[in-house]
Design an enzyme around this catalytic site. Structure first.
Site, PDB file in Angstrom:
ATOM      1  N   TYR A 110       0.853  -1.194   0.000  1.00  0.00           N
ATOM      2  CA  TYR A 110       0.000   0.000   0.000  1.00  0.00           C
ATOM      3  C   TYR A 110       0.886   1.240   0.000  1.00  0.00           C
ATOM      4  CZ  TYR A 110      -4.363   2.517   1.049  1.00  0.00           C
ATOM      5  OH  TYR A 110      -5.478   3.312   0.992  1.00  0.00           O
ATOM      6  N   TYR A 128      -5.584   5.449  -7.210  1.00  0.00           N
ATOM      7  CA  TYR A 128      -5.880   5.314  -5.794  1.00  0.00           C
ATOM      8  C   TYR A 128      -7.309   4.814  -5.651  1.00  0.00           C
ATOM      9  CZ  TYR A 128      -6.916   6.764  -0.956  1.00  0.00           C
ATOM     10  OH  TYR A 128      -7.308   6.813   0.364  1.00  0.00           O
TER      11      TYR A 128
END
Ligand SMILES: [Zn+2]
Lengths: 328, 390
Positions: free
Chosen positions: B294, B344
């Site tokens: 991430y 994102y």
């Protein structure tokens, strides 16, 4: 700097620094003598003043009564001291003692930056002796304080403080502390007694109220377990060490040092001027707390920097504990 | 211990295009991604009996079910804590399938994060309510510390101080991600690599983070179909077996602001996830061929490499400086370009990439992939997966 909220609506970002530098220069110059009273202390002016003020004391206006009194002659009412050296209409209106004084250009700089509003907030006079007829007192002015910018009910402004000392016949006869608020009249609210609410106020509940009550009293409180004594920040309802719900607090020394920090640039944050620094502050008591670092350039903040807590009013209801550099 | 390791699989993946302005509702994005994932798996809406998403998703399970034409649901659940939910949705789905609560569960995440509510913007309501989260935020928000970049920057500064890392070390992560995205046609930053000098010259967001340390903001949706490994083997696609799935939260955990722990240079919650993953998988970091970490902000990519055991504490910058996280490096990280480069979608697009790597169909395919590690949001309670080739 930033978190002290530089003046709203003032285009010059360096204004605060320039003003502060000017004020420091003037303060360093000390006492500056002004013009002696245009007229000597005289009965007609005393009579008019006493009548206007409702002062019926015969010591000031009745030669016979005065001769029989403690002074043995007519003396001027002490509270008239400002009157004798007040400049005429040709002088700077509304600034009685400022002609040629060290406060002129400070006040002018504030005017030029938009702080055109003025309100007197303090006037404290002390008298050494009575003035007699014929005396011509000389005022001497010294700038003694500048603070701000501060948010006030009238708008954002600076407090300017000066002292005037009157001398006559080689001795001090009276002294006065005078303070004005120079403010941005454009910011005046429709309800003059309330500030713009700070947009980032904290939520407060039964578990955290003691902290904010402490801040309002100028205390930095750390929760302490009433049973095992463990200190804890942020606080909570139950001691994680002994399960006690008994809570008390200690008042922190107010010192700390930067454990980590950031300098915020983007995006804009409501209530703050960027860039501004925020730190995780390690307290000597053993806990950490987060707070903005003010009164210092963000670039000067570094890990290990010694700090001292300060309390800043953000609106009518909120004071925040912020941090400033600490001399060691 | 009962284990579901290897008994469930991701059988289908689907996504919308990734954009800055989708021009349609979030519910429509969700429906499109779910359709695409079902098509990929070769299943229909009537095969679905479970739905899982994030607590932050604006599309209720029942609304998605109505749009897609899914009938009865026997399992629906939400995973909390922002992007930390990503792999957790798959874990919940896998648990439901492994226990027989549901047969086929779709996980989805859909938002107009760029054209709608932007998470990078300050939200004055954060510290407003006396909920546990509101009170937690109230120690930070009043001081203007209220954006994800600022919260992460506080950790990053301490990490730099303790381990000697520099802004350039963070920048090398961004450069690698953009290099990967440059050759991924689905990436927003396709064909647009950056240099370290450009990273250094990009404006400050919150020191020590430059603009190019922060991931982009995107509109889009991703959906994943989870079913039993046995069933998946009969479907269109090569299954990506769920070898391990874990959630993790650490002592003293807060949302993005765990500044009150002994140490501010780690991500203990990711350590919890990592230990559980390796335990379930029965192997360690040396047995994964690529990792999807991430990457909402570059510094936490370094910290994750350390927490997950790919290198020692404080050593990630050396791994990164040596090109170790690039496609031909020791551990290729985010071959799709990550959230810095592709999009994102709150970590969900990373799981889809892991599935492609296992299938061997990725735009930037790593050679001989047997196992892929995927992680979810950092700085918050989080989650992770190990996906494997059947
Ligand atoms: Zn206790």
């Amino acid at each position: 700097m930033t978190a002290a909220n530089p003046p709203a609506g003032v285009p010059d970002p360096d204004f605060h620094e320039r003003l502060t530098a000017l004020a420091e220069k003037r303060m360093a110059a000390g006492e500056v003598y002004g013009e002696a009273a245009a007229d000597p202390v005289n009965l007609p002016m005393i009579r008019h003043w006493a009548a206007a003020m409702g002062d019926a004391n015969p010591l000031h206006t009745d030669a016979e009564a005065a001769a029989a009194g403690v002074h043995g002659e007519i003396v001027a009412p002490p509270a008239m001291i400002q009157v004798w050296t007040m400049p005429g209409l040709a002088g700077p209106a509304g600034r009685p003692e400022s002609a040629g004084s060290p406060i002129d250009d400070v006040l002018a700089a504030l005017d030029a930056a938009g702080y055109t509003g003025v309100v007197a907030t303090n006037c404290e006079q002390t008298y050494d002796r009575y003035l007699r007829l014929g005396e011509r007192p000389v005022p001497a002015t010294r700038l003694t304080g500048l603070s701000g910018p501060k948010r006030t009910a009238l708008g954002e402004g600076y407090f300017v403080t000066w002292n005037v000392t009157w001398y006559s016949e080689g001795e001090r006869v009276a002294e006065m502390l005078f303070r004005v608020l120079k403010f941005h009249p454009g910011e005046r609210k429709t309800t003059p007694d309330t500030r713009q609410p700070y947009p980032l106020g904290p939520a407060v509940n039964d578990d955290t109220a003691f902290f904010w009550e402490g801040v309002a009293r100028g205390e930095l409180r750390i929760q302490r377990c009433a049973d095992c004594g463990e200190l804890r920040h942020p606080p909570g309802p139950v001691c994680p060490s002994c399960r006690s719900a008994g809570r008390t607090y200690v008042v922190a020394s107010g010192e700390g040092e930067v454990y980590s920090y950031v300098v915020h640039h983007n995006p804009p944050i409501p209530g703050w001027e960027t860039p501004f620094a925020v730190a995780v502050v390690q307290l000597p008591e053993g806990v950490r707390i987060v707070g903005a670092v003010v009164d210092c350039a963000p670039a000067e903040v570094g890990i290990g920097m010694p700090l001292r807590v300060t309390y800043r009013q953000k609106d009518d209801n909120l004071i925040l504990p912020l941090w400033v550099p600490r001399e060691t | 211990m009962v284990s579901f390791s290897g008994s469930t699989a991701v059988a289908g993946i689907g996504a919308t295009e990734f954009s800055k302005q989708s021009g349609r509702s979030e519910l429509r994005l969700a429906a499109e991604a779910v359709f695409a994932a079902l098509d990929d798996a070769g299943l229909g809406p009537s095969d679905v009996d479970g739905l899982v998403t994030y607590t932050q998703d604006a599309n209720d399970e029942i609304a998605v079910a109505r749009e897609v034409g899914i009938g009865d649901l026997t399992f629906f659940s939400r995973v909390h804590y922002g992007g930390g939910a990503a792999c957790g949705t798959v874990m919940h789905a896998a648990m439901a399938v492994a226990t027989g609560v549901a047969e086929t569960v779709v996980c989805y995440r859909a938002f107009n994060e760029r054209s709608g509510r932007r998470y990078g913007r300050p939200d004055p309501g954060l510290g407003g309510a006396p909920s546990s989260l509101g009170l937690e935020m109230s120690w930070h928000v009043p001081h203007g510390l209220m954006t994800p970049a600022a919260w992460v920057a506080m950790f990053a500064r301490r990490y730099m101080h303790v381990h000697g890392a520099t802004s350039e070390d963070f920048g090398r992560v961004a450069v690698a991600m953009r290099r990967h995205a440059a050759t991924n046609p689905a990436a927003w930053f396709h064909d647009r690599p950056i240099t370290l000098a450009e990273h250094q010259a990009s404006r400050w967001i919150v020191e020590p983070l430059h603009l190019l340390d922060c991931c982009q903001e995107s509109d889009g949706a991703v959906a994943l179909v989870v079913t039993s490994a046995e069933r998946a083997r009969d479907l269109r696609r090569t299954p990506a077996l769920i070898t391990a799935a874990a959630q993790g939260s650490g002592a003293g955990q807060m949302m993005m602001t765990s500044y009150y722990r002994d140490d501010m240079t780690g991500l203990p919650e990711m350590g919890v996830v990592g230990r559980r993953l390796w335990e379930q998988a029965g192997f360690g970091p040396e047995d994964v061929q690529t990792a999807v970490l991430y990457d909402h902000f570059t510094p936490f990519v370094l910290v994750q490499l350390e927490e997950l055991g790919f290198c020692g504490r404080g050593e990630a910058r050396h791994l990164v400086a040596d090109g170790g996280i690039e496609i031909d490096g020791r551990l290729p990280v985010n071959p799709h370009g990550g959230q810095l480069g592709e999009a994102y979608i709150h970590g969900m697009n990373g799981i889809a990439e892991a599935v492609r790597q296992v299938r061997g169909t990725a735009a930037n395919q790593v050679a001989d992939v047997r196992n892929v590690l995927v992680t979810a949001g950092t700085g918050v309670p989080t989650s992770g997966l190990v996906l494997s080739a059947g």
